[in-house]
Enzyme design. Structure first.
Site, PDB file in Angstrom:
ATOM      1  CG  ASN A 209      -0.336  -0.174   2.404  1.00 27.96           C
ATOM      2  OD1 ASN A 209       0.145   0.777   2.668  1.00 27.96           O
ATOM      3  ND2 ASN A 209      -0.512  -1.470   2.998  1.00 27.96           N
ATOM      4  CG  ASP A 278      -6.507  -5.196   6.153  1.00 32.35           C
ATOM      5  OD1 ASP A 278      -5.920  -5.764   7.726  1.00 32.35           O
ATOM      6  OD2 ASP A 278      -7.224  -4.931   5.658  1.00 32.35           O
ATOM      7  N   PRO A 304      -2.928 -12.568   9.847  1.00 34.42           N
ATOM      8  CG  PRO A 304      -1.460 -13.137  11.466  1.00 34.42           C
ATOM      9  CD  PRO A 304      -1.652 -12.872   9.862  1.00 34.42           C
ATOM     10  CB  ILE A 306      -0.553  -6.663  14.452  1.00 39.43           C
ATOM     11  CG1 ILE A 306      -0.810  -7.411  13.402  1.00 39.43           C
ATOM     12  CG2 ILE A 306       0.208  -7.282  15.844  1.00 39.43           C
ATOM     13  CD1 ILE A 306       0.803  -7.465  12.328  1.00 39.43           C
ATOM     14  CG  PHE A 323      -2.781   5.645  13.350  1.00 42.60           C
ATOM     15  CD1 PHE A 323      -2.181   5.176  15.136  1.00 42.60           C
ATOM     16  CD2 PHE A 323      -2.731   6.298  12.903  1.00 42.60           C
ATOM     17  CE1 PHE A 323      -1.477   6.013  15.376  1.00 42.60           C
ATOM     18  CE2 PHE A 323      -1.728   7.449  12.884  1.00 42.60           C
ATOM     19  CZ  PHE A 323      -1.159   7.278  14.394  1.00 42.60           C
ATOM     20  CE  LYS A 341      -8.689  -4.254  13.801  1.00 44.36           C
ATOM     21  NZ  LYS A 341      -7.240  -4.174  12.571  1.00 44.36           N
TER      22      LYS A 341
HETATM   23  N1  CTP Z   1      -4.504  -3.747  11.931  1.00 44.08           N
HETATM   24  C1  CTP Z   1      -3.522  -5.500  12.700  1.00 44.08           C
HETATM   25  N2  CTP Z   1      -3.326  -6.016  11.106  1.00 44.08           N
HETATM   26  C2  CTP Z   1      -3.671  -5.998  10.329  1.00 44.08           C
HETATM   27  C3  CTP Z   1      -4.767  -5.213  10.052  1.00 44.08           C
HETATM   28  C4  CTP Z   1      -4.685  -3.607  10.857  1.00 44.08           C
HETATM   29  O1  CTP Z   1      -2.299  -4.334  13.409  1.00 44.08           O
HETATM   30  N3  CTP Z   1      -3.689  -7.225  10.522  1.00 44.08           N
HETATM   31  C5  CTP Z   1      -4.352  -2.726  12.488  1.00 44.08           C
HETATM   32  C6  CTP Z   1      -3.556  -0.940  12.341  1.00 44.08           C
HETATM   33  O2  CTP Z   1      -2.410  -1.345  11.793  1.00 44.08           O
HETATM   34  C7  CTP Z   1      -4.120  -0.078  12.496  1.00 44.08           C
HETATM   35  C8  CTP Z   1      -5.699  -1.191  12.475  1.00 44.08           C
HETATM   36  O3  CTP Z   1      -5.127  -2.101  12.601  1.00 44.08           O
HETATM   37  O4  CTP Z   1      -3.774   0.253  13.952  1.00 44.08           O
HETATM   38  C9  CTP Z   1      -6.345   0.073  11.435  1.00 44.08           C
HETATM   39  O5  CTP Z   1      -5.869  -0.576  10.812  1.00 44.08           O
HETATM   40  P1  CTP Z   1      -7.359  -0.935   9.442  1.00 44.08           P
HETATM   41  O6  CTP Z   1      -6.453  -0.964   7.992  1.00 44.08           O
HETATM   42  O7  CTP Z   1      -7.723   0.295   9.188  1.00 44.08           O
HETATM   43  O8  CTP Z   1      -8.333  -1.650  10.080  1.00 44.08           O
HETATM   44  P2  CTP Z   1      -8.645  -2.708   9.671  1.00 44.08           P
HETATM   45  O9  CTP Z   1      -9.102  -3.586  10.445  1.00 44.08           O
HETATM   46  O10 CTP Z   1      -7.873  -3.609   8.315  1.00 44.08           O
HETATM   47  O11 CTP Z   1      -9.989  -2.963   8.002  1.00 44.08           O
HETATM   48  P3  CTP Z   1     -10.446  -2.167   6.619  1.00 44.08           P
HETATM   49  O12 CTP Z   1      -9.257  -2.526   6.477  1.00 44.08           O
HETATM   50  O13 CTP Z   1     -11.470  -3.323   6.842  1.00 44.08           O
HETATM   51  O14 CTP Z   1     -10.623  -1.345   7.264  1.00 44.08           O
END
Ligand code: CTP
Length: 399
Positions: A209, A278, A304, A306, A323, A341
């Site tokens: 990304n 993701d 996973p 995190i 975030f 979370k």
């Molecule tokens: N995050 C994480 N591990 C993942 C995905 C996200 O730890 N596999 C954490 C990011 O570091 C951030 C938060 O979750 O602090 C939100 O990330 P975001 O990508 O906005 O949320 P998602 O839960 O992945 O939701 P979506 O992609 O459906 O918006």
């Protein structure tokens, strides 16, 4: 930068590294500080006062041993004018005098008179630096609250190899800025994640990304500046490692997961600024994938989460800040993530907002808290937002 508008009194003592202090003066001026230079007479054998006068745009005071009235007034005036007092390079001699309160020349007298924070950057021959007398003197100064910017190791002017090289200008600036910054995160352990992750498709391609890592690096830099012990787990970025931060490099989300979970215990604040992928390709091709005539469908599998894993095994007293980058329904999506979370705080921003987003130096964020409070800070630099996040985490920790 907190150097803007500050007065730095810089004492240059006699060593070959004295010429490097010229670069320091120049960078301090660029950062918006006023610089007053004081030199010992022996420093003038290595570099002329005119160099510092030109760079600082101020008259340089050279130690003359002339104990006239003007001399007395000047050194007290300088001691009072200093927001921060810096000795760079600092010889073994001035370090010994400082440790023992000896005031027999302009630099040592002014040093004794100042109430400003003091930064000392030793530079000398390795034998002199390693000598127990010097080490003991540095310990004494450290215990007294002086900020010591440790010398680097390398080849010294005298031909020896070892510790004793004046720290580079970036490290000196960091030390000076730190001396001017309240150490309100001292004793706290902070883990920050930053940057994108890369999920390999084959040996030459990956899914990723647009995250630059700037917000996460700003968080790590500000935490270190405010005295925290900082670990930064970072996906691939083009950014320099912030001073005073332990950097752990990772590539994929699974590597980030392992690196973070292995270090989570014992952290006071964990801030997940990374843009974690993701999904990853379900199978990584061993060799470069060759194009065919047909469409290509890639199967993806979930990585996973995190933050969710951290939220489910949070230690008592540990605070978790997530975030969320959204393109629509900012508040709704963000508060869902905060709850799901188990975060204490979540920093949400919209990719649609001017000045916010991946590659910018500024950010417009909404702060959401576990108790339902929402805060709308204005557009600000990512460093300023980092400071605000730590202010809020400290307030939560105090509750
Ligand atoms: N995050 C994480 N591990 C993942 C995905 C996200 O730890 N596999 C954490 C990011 O570091 C951030 C938060 O979750 O602090 C939100 O990330 P975001 O990508 O906005 O949320 P998602 O839960 O992945 O939701 P979506 O992609 O459906 O918006």
């Amino acid at each position: 930068m907190c150097l803007s508008g500050k007065t730095v009194v810089l004492c240059v003592t006699g060593g070959i590294a004295a010429y490097k202090a010229a670069d320091l003066v120049s960078k301090l001026r660029h950062a918006g500080a006023a610089v007053r230079v004081l030199m010992t007479e022996s420093a003038t054998a290595f570099i002329t006062p005119m160099t510092f006068e030109t760079l600082s745009a101020n008259r340089v005071v050279v130690d003359t041993f002339d104990r006239d009235f003007a001399w007395e007034v000047e050194h007290i005036a300088l001691a009072k004018a200093a927001d921060v007092f810096v000795i760079a390079p600092a010889t073994a001699n001035i370090i010994a005098k400082a440790a023992h309160g000896i005031a027999d020349d302009m630099v040592s007298t002014t040093l004794l008179a100042t109430r400003a924070p003091v930064v000392i950057a030793p530079a000398m021959n390795t034998g002199m630096y390693d000598n127990p007398a010097t080490q003991r003197n540095l310990e004494t100064l450290r215990a007294r609250g002086f900020h010591i910017v440790d010398p680097a190791a390398g080849r010294l002017a005298c031909g020896d190899d070892g510790r004793g090289k004046l720290a580079d200008t970036a490290a000196l600036l960091h030390g000076i800025e730190k001396a001017l910054t309240p150490q309100d995160l001292q004793g706290r352990r902070v883990l920050v994640t930053a940057g994108p992750t890369q999920e390999a498709l084959d040996p030459v391609r990956y899914l990723s990304n647009h995250s630059s890592g700037k917000q996460g690096y700003a968080l790590a830099a500000r935490a270190a500046m405010r005295g925290a012990e900082v670990t930064l787990v970072s996906g691939p970025t083009a950014l320099d490692t912030p001073a005073g931060v332990t950097l752990v490099r990772v590539v994929s989300a699974r590597e980030m997961y392992d690196a973070v979970l292995a270090r989570a215990v014992g952290q006071d604040f964990i801030i997940k600024a990374a843009a974690v992928g993701d999904y990853r390709p379900a199978h990584m091709a061993e060799e470069k994938m060759k194009k065919g005539a047909d469409e290509l469908t890639v199967e993806l599998t979930r990585n996973p989460d995190i933050l969710a894993a951290l939220g489910s095994c949070k230690r008592p007293g540990q605070l978790l800040c997530g975030f969320a980058m959204e393109t629509q329904n900012l508040l709704e999506n963000a508060s869902g993530k905060l709850q799901r979370k188990h975060c204490d705080m979540l920093v949400a921003n919209s990719l649609r907002d001017e000045g916010a987003g991946f590659q910018t130096d500024t950010n417009r964020a909404v702060l959401l808290f576990a108790d339902g409070r929402v805060e709308y800070p204005p557009l600000m630099r990512k460093e300023a937002l980092a400071d605000l996040i730590f202010d809020r985490l400290l307030a939560l920790a105090a509750e």
